[in-house]
Scaffold this active site. Sequence first.
Site, PDB file in Angstrom:
ATOM      1  CG  ASP A  68      75.043  28.204   2.198  1.00 55.44           C
ATOM      2  OD1 ASP A  68      74.263  28.900   1.530  1.00 55.44           O
ATOM      3  OD2 ASP A  68      75.719  27.296   1.714  1.00 55.44           O
ATOM      4  CG  HIS A 128      73.470  28.674  -1.942  1.00 49.50           C
ATOM      5  ND1 HIS A 128      74.487  28.415  -1.054  1.00 49.50           N
ATOM      6  CD2 HIS A 128      74.038  28.661  -3.173  1.00 49.50           C
ATOM      7  CE1 HIS A 128      75.624  28.259  -1.721  1.00 49.50           C
ATOM      8  NE2 HIS A 128      75.375  28.404  -3.013  1.00 49.50           N
ATOM      9  CB  SER A 456      77.272  26.056  -4.844  1.00 45.04           C
ATOM     10  OG  SER A 456      77.468  27.299  -4.256  1.00 45.04           O
TER      11      SER A 456
END
Length: 680
Positions: A68, A128, A456
């Site tokens: 990530d 994220h 996601s």
Amino acid sequence: MSHSLFFSFLLLFLFNCHGHANPNSNPKSVYAPELTRTPNFLGLYVDDNNGVWNITNRGKGVIIGMIDTGVMPDHPSFEDDQEMPPPPARWKGACEFLQPKGCNKKLIGARSFITDPTRETPSDQYGHGTYTSSVVAGRLVKDLQGDGQGSASGSAIGIAPLAHIAMYKVCNMDGCDDGDILNGINAAIKDGVDIISISIGSSEDSLYNDPISIGAFRAAQKGILVSKSAGNFGPSLRTITAPPPWVLTVAASNIDRRIGATVKLGNGEEFKGESLTQKEKELSMVPLVYPGSTGDLDANLCADDKFGGVNVSGKIVMCEDGGLFRFDYSYHVKNAGGVGVIIMNNATNAYSTHPQGMLLPTSNIDHESGLKIKAYIQSTKNPVASINFDGTITDGVRAPKIASFSSRGPCKATPGIMKPDITGPGVGVLGAFPYERLQGPNNSQPAAFKIESGTSSACPHLSGVAALLKSMHPNWTGSMIKSAIMTTADITDNTGSPIVDEKDLSAGHFAMGAGHVNAVKATDPGLVYNIKPNEYLSYLCGLGYNTSMVNKITGGDGNRDECSTSGSIAEHNLNYPSIIVPFTSHTNKVTIKRRVTNVGDPHSTYWLDIELPNGVEVEVNPSRLSFTRLGEVKTFKMIFKAHGNSNELNMAQGQLKWVSTKHVVRSPISIMFDLPSPLS
Ligand SMILES: *[C@@H]1O[C@H](CO)[C@@H](O)[C@H](O)[C@H]1NC(C)=O
Ligand SMILES: *[C@@H]1O[C@H](CO)[C@@H](O)[C@H](O)[C@H]1NC(C)=O
Ligand SMILES: *[C@@H]1O[C@H](CO)[C@@H](O)[C@H](O)[C@H]1NC(C)=O
Ligand SMILES: *[C@@H]1O[C@H](CO)[C@@H](O)[C@H](O)[C@H]1NC(C)=O
Ligand SMILES: *[C@@H]1O[C@H](CO)[C@@H](O)[C@H](O)[C@H]1NC(C)=O
Ligand SMILES: *[C@@H]1O[C@H](CO)[C@@H](O)[C@H](O)[C@H]1NC(C)=O
């Protein structure tokens, strides 16, 4: 390192407003108070004796590798409390943070693979990776600090709260580089992770050029399960790219929570919409305007500040969804003096709403309601409307429903494998976020939580469930865990009806895969479809891959013909937990083989229960499977025949179930005609 595939990898948050040109206009939103909703929705609760957390020990002893954007180590989601055990002895990873507060027993490793243009630390500038890590395995955070606007009453927790997290940073604000992705996955395998979680999308559609497919193949050789988001390119068919059979491909659905914003019209009609931004209790009756009625497309979509010359000052503005970041609609309306926004879904997205933070009071409404509001505006000289904020609603919310954005199969690269595999919560999911990414730097306020939507958000739920299963069944391979998750999935929703898609129509296998994850049932699947590592190689050979293609994936010697020793398996005969029946215009008969391993009761008997569309029949041999010990393997053979024509039967659905007194082991079946060659 090349950035040749620079644009082919992207992070799968939806409508993310980060990087917006106007950083001063931060959306102030109030988060829903019920932050533990998805663990509850998945049946994980500790205080329930049947809750999965009790029986799986909440993921203890399992290491989850996150591929990530890095992670923010000082976020309270990653603190290690007394319950958190030290990392297992086999852990070989490293921690490369520069700041003093780096790794601990929860966050046991963090490395960065980004070297171009300069070497980066594993810290998360984007948010994220912090978010996905917290959804997978964040610890319990009570009394959220959040953004200080109403979230204090909630608490948040990840799916496997006692699992360890190791971050492999391969993406930043500029995107993700193919070489970095592969290096990250390879390192995770070497370091000793059990599960790999990847919420990154790509447009690469061949297995042998996709670093995620290549890295995941090598992970599967070691029994590691890779869970990956299906992508946000739905709702059209064939929008999943390169999903290999050695990856768990995760679709996204809504959960049983809405954050309501009701539109009330001057004529008394009401429409239930959604809004994350709830700072006003209501926006009272004001004039309502639809600039799109001028026929100007930009005005219809509220795509700039002009609104086709219509004066929107002091009014609620009706905008049609054209794919802008949600935030931008309110940005333009505010600039033009408007006071509220109604965003109506377009016909494609129909009933699937997924609101984001906004600058003005907003309601996101479905397409059908939008048409009625337009008709009202047209019908009266002085249309007016109000928006009432209803807060969090969990009663009577139909869920799960496949989100419009969730990518669909079938897939060009792996036509004989049904994809996606499974569905998890991916709309309006709360996760950890760096405070400064939301509100600007503030040292006394380091951490926040944010609601996001996208595959996601769905993928880390499945990575977390996989970690729970691994903790409970340490000897299970990735393919056994995947089988357990798929064969026990739910195909009905909380109303008892079949799970629907964005159009409220029954969601097919190519939207939801085997169904919506049922974490409770997945702990005890009865039987599993196991795949041995060398079978994946034989599968590749069965696709017709030549030596260089195969070697690109296996990392083998470029000159050695691995297929000559591995043999080949036809796609439909890979021992997958779902079934594609590949008829052709020339053959109306297909034989498919499978084998199941007993992981339930030593002595158990399973009977066949099979449903097929009219025009297809099958002979299954044997039709009863009796086991006398754990680990015992039984094979069975299915001979399918088609009588109908391909137009009627192509993509028709069925299901195979092995049923015992305790277990139902379900495999979805899709009938397909003339599968395209994966090499064309
Ligand atoms: C589940 O956890 C609760 C709280 O820790 C405990 O009281 C209960 O006995 C547990 N149930 C089982 C079956 O372990
Ligand atoms: C737009 O409408 C507002 C409110 O009715 C009014 O004050 C303003 O003068 C109008 N602007 C133009 C350019 O007509
Ligand atoms: C419908 O909305 C979606 C985003 O929500 C967008 O991607 C798509 O382009 C829109 N379709 C049309 C025809 O405007
Ligand atoms: C920073 O956070 C603290 C604690 O919540 C708050 O009191 C303060 O107003 C914030 N400062 C800024 C500049 O936002
Ligand atoms: C798991 O595998 C190990 C090593 O092969 C073995 O000793 C152990 O008994 C197995 N555990 C279970 C529950 O099957
Ligand atoms: C394999 O196929 C690719 C694509 O068609 C081709 O470029 C390559 O030369 C082939 N390699 C071998 C060893 O045949």
